[in-house]
Design a protein around this motif. Structure first.
Motif, short mmCIF file in Angstrom:
data_model
loop_
_atom_site.label_atom_id
_atom_site.label_comp_id
_atom_site.label_asym_id
_atom_site.label_seq_id
_atom_site.Cartn_x
_atom_site.Cartn_y
_atom_site.Cartn_z
N PRO A 123 0.58 46.79 -3.64
CA PRO A 123 1.04 45.65 -4.45
C PRO A 123 2.10 46.08 -5.47
O PRO A 123 2.06 47.19 -5.97
CB PRO A 123 -0.22 45.18 -5.15
N VAL A 124 3.02 45.20 -5.72
CA VAL A 124 4.05 45.44 -6.72
C VAL A 124 3.75 44.50 -7.89
O VAL A 124 3.64 43.29 -7.71
CB VAL A 124 5.46 45.16 -6.16
N LEU A 125 3.60 45.09 -9.06
CA LEU A 125 3.30 44.32 -10.26
C LEU A 125 4.54 44.27 -11.15
O LEU A 125 5.23 45.27 -11.30
CB LEU A 125 2.14 44.95 -11.02
N SER A 126 4.75 43.13 -11.77
CA SER A 126 5.87 43.01 -12.70
C SER A 126 5.52 43.71 -14.00
O SER A 126 4.36 44.07 -14.25
CB SER A 126 6.15 41.53 -12.97
N ASP A 127 6.51 43.89 -14.86
CA ASP A 127 6.27 44.49 -16.17
C ASP A 127 5.28 43.65 -16.97
O ASP A 127 4.43 44.19 -17.68
CB ASP A 127 7.58 44.64 -16.93
N ILE A 128 5.40 42.33 -16.87
CA ILE A 128 4.48 41.44 -17.59
C ILE A 128 3.05 41.62 -17.07
O ILE A 128 2.11 41.72 -17.85
CB ILE A 128 4.92 39.97 -17.46
N ASP A 129 2.89 41.69 -15.75
CA ASP A 129 1.57 41.91 -15.17
C ASP A 129 0.96 43.21 -15.68
O ASP A 129 -0.22 43.27 -16.03
CB ASP A 129 1.63 41.94 -13.64
N ARG A 130 1.78 44.26 -15.74
CA ARG A 130 1.28 45.56 -16.23
C ARG A 130 0.86 45.47 -17.70
O ARG A 130 -0.15 46.04 -18.11
CB ARG A 130 2.33 46.65 -16.01
N LYS A 174 0.35 38.08 -28.49
CA LYS A 174 0.70 39.50 -28.57
C LYS A 174 1.96 39.82 -27.77
O LYS A 174 2.80 40.59 -28.22
CB LYS A 174 -0.47 40.34 -28.07
N LEU A 175 2.09 39.20 -26.59
CA LEU A 175 3.23 39.49 -25.73
C LEU A 175 4.41 38.54 -25.94
O LEU A 175 5.48 38.75 -25.38
CB LEU A 175 2.80 39.47 -24.26
N THR A 185 1.80 30.64 -18.74
CA THR A 185 2.21 31.78 -17.92
C THR A 185 1.12 32.86 -17.92
O THR A 185 0.78 33.40 -16.87
CB THR A 185 3.54 32.37 -18.44
N ILE A 186 0.59 33.15 -19.09
CA ILE A 186 -0.47 34.16 -19.21
C ILE A 186 -1.70 33.72 -18.40
O ILE A 186 -2.27 34.52 -17.64
CB ILE A 186 -0.85 34.40 -20.67
N ARG A 187 -2.09 32.47 -18.54
CA ARG A 187 -3.26 31.98 -17.80
C ARG A 187 -3.06 32.10 -16.29
O ARG A 187 -3.96 32.53 -15.57
CB ARG A 187 -3.57 30.53 -18.18
N ARG A 188 -1.89 31.69 -15.81
CA ARG A 188 -1.60 31.75 -14.38
C ARG A 188 -1.61 33.21 -13.88
O ARG A 188 -2.26 33.53 -12.88
CB ARG A 188 -0.24 31.10 -14.09
N ARG A 189 -0.93 34.08 -14.59
CA ARG A 189 -0.86 35.49 -14.18
C ARG A 189 -2.23 36.17 -14.30
O ARG A 189 -2.62 36.95 -13.44
CB ARG A 189 0.18 36.24 -15.00
N ARG A 190 -2.95 35.85 -15.35
CA ARG A 190 -4.27 36.45 -15.55
C ARG A 190 -5.21 36.05 -14.42
O ARG A 190 -5.94 36.89 -13.88
CB ARG A 190 -4.85 36.03 -16.90
N ARG A 191 -5.20 34.78 -14.07
CA ARG A 191 -6.06 34.30 -12.98
C ARG A 191 -5.73 35.05 -11.68
O ARG A 191 -6.62 35.52 -10.98
CB ARG A 191 -5.88 32.79 -12.80
N ARG A 192 -4.44 35.22 -11.39
CA ARG A 192 -4.03 35.94 -10.19
C ARG A 192 -4.46 37.41 -10.25
O ARG A 192 -5.02 37.95 -9.30
CB ARG A 192 -2.52 35.86 -10.00
N LEU A 193 -4.25 38.06 -11.37
CA LEU A 193 -4.63 39.46 -11.53
C LEU A 193 -6.14 39.65 -11.39
O LEU A 193 -6.60 40.57 -10.73
CB LEU A 193 -4.15 40.00 -12.88
N GLU A 194 -6.90 38.75 -12.02
CA GLU A 194 -8.36 38.86 -11.94
C GLU A 194 -8.86 38.61 -10.52
O GLU A 194 -9.79 39.28 -10.07
CB GLU A 194 -9.02 37.89 -12.92
N ASN A 195 -8.25 37.69 -9.82
CA ASN A 195 -8.68 37.39 -8.45
C ASN A 195 -8.26 38.46 -7.45
O ASN A 195 -9.00 38.76 -6.51
CB ASN A 195 -8.15 36.04 -7.98
N GLU A 196 -7.09 39.04 -7.64
CA GLU A 196 -6.54 39.96 -6.64
C GLU A 196 -6.73 41.44 -6.95
O GLU A 196 -6.82 42.25 -6.02
CB GLU A 196 -5.05 39.69 -6.45
N PHE A 197 -6.81 41.81 -8.22
CA PHE A 197 -6.74 43.23 -8.55
C PHE A 197 -7.88 43.77 -9.41
O PHE A 197 -8.03 44.98 -9.53
CB PHE A 197 -5.42 43.56 -9.25
N LEU A 198 -8.65 42.92 -10.04
CA LEU A 198 -9.69 43.39 -10.93
C LEU A 198 -11.07 43.16 -10.35
O LEU A 198 -11.30 42.17 -9.66
CB LEU A 198 -9.59 42.68 -12.30
#
Length: 139
Positions: A10-17, A38-39, A45-58
């Motif tokens: 997977p390729v993560l964006s700087d924001i995702d990291r 903080k960012l 945007t944070i909610r959408r990305r967080r949901r994706r990160l939690e579902n796919e990578f965590l």
């Protein structure tokens, strides 16, 4: 072939990291609004990305709060002699207090790391004496 060219990596964006850095702390239970502030990024945007990160990578784990029962976790770092690491590890994992035994590499004085859960100092000292008295335990 580089890792980026491999479609399975997977390729993560700087924001995702940056979001992951915030989430992957010992107490990662942080509100999305705090991350957004903080960012400096929109909450949606944070909610959408967080949901994706939690579902796919965590992965989410549940951990028993042993302190509620009056117990505590104690780790032992054990030096083994005469190449008996497997023998000692197999004996240790049979103890009720032992929750994990792992071999250690790279540290010449530590061969095994042993996680235990004990109720009080008396049980801790008893366990320590059992371990010190085992055939193959150096220190």
């Amino acid at each position: 072939m580089s890792a980026r060219a491999d479609k399975s990596v997977p390729v993560l964006s700087d924001i995702d990291r940056e979001i992951l850095k915030i989430l992957l702390v010992p107490d990662g239970n942080i509100q999305s609004s705090t991350i957004a502030t903080k960012l400096g990024i929109a909450l949606s945007t944070i909610r959408r990305r967080r949901r994706r990160l939690e579902n796919e990578f965590l992965k989410t784990y549940h951990v028993l709060d042993i302190e509620k029962f009056g117990w505590r976790r104690v780790d032992f770092f054990i030096s083994i002699k005469n190449g008996k690491a497997n023998t000692v590890a197999n004996k240790l994992i049979e103890y009720d207090e032992v929750t994990y035994v792992g071999k250690s590499i790279g540290e010449h004085t530590i061969d095994l790391r042993v996680e235990t859960i004990v109720k009080d100092n008396i049980l801790l000292l008893d366990l320590l004496e059992k371990i010190k008295g085992m055939d193959g335990v150096n220190d």
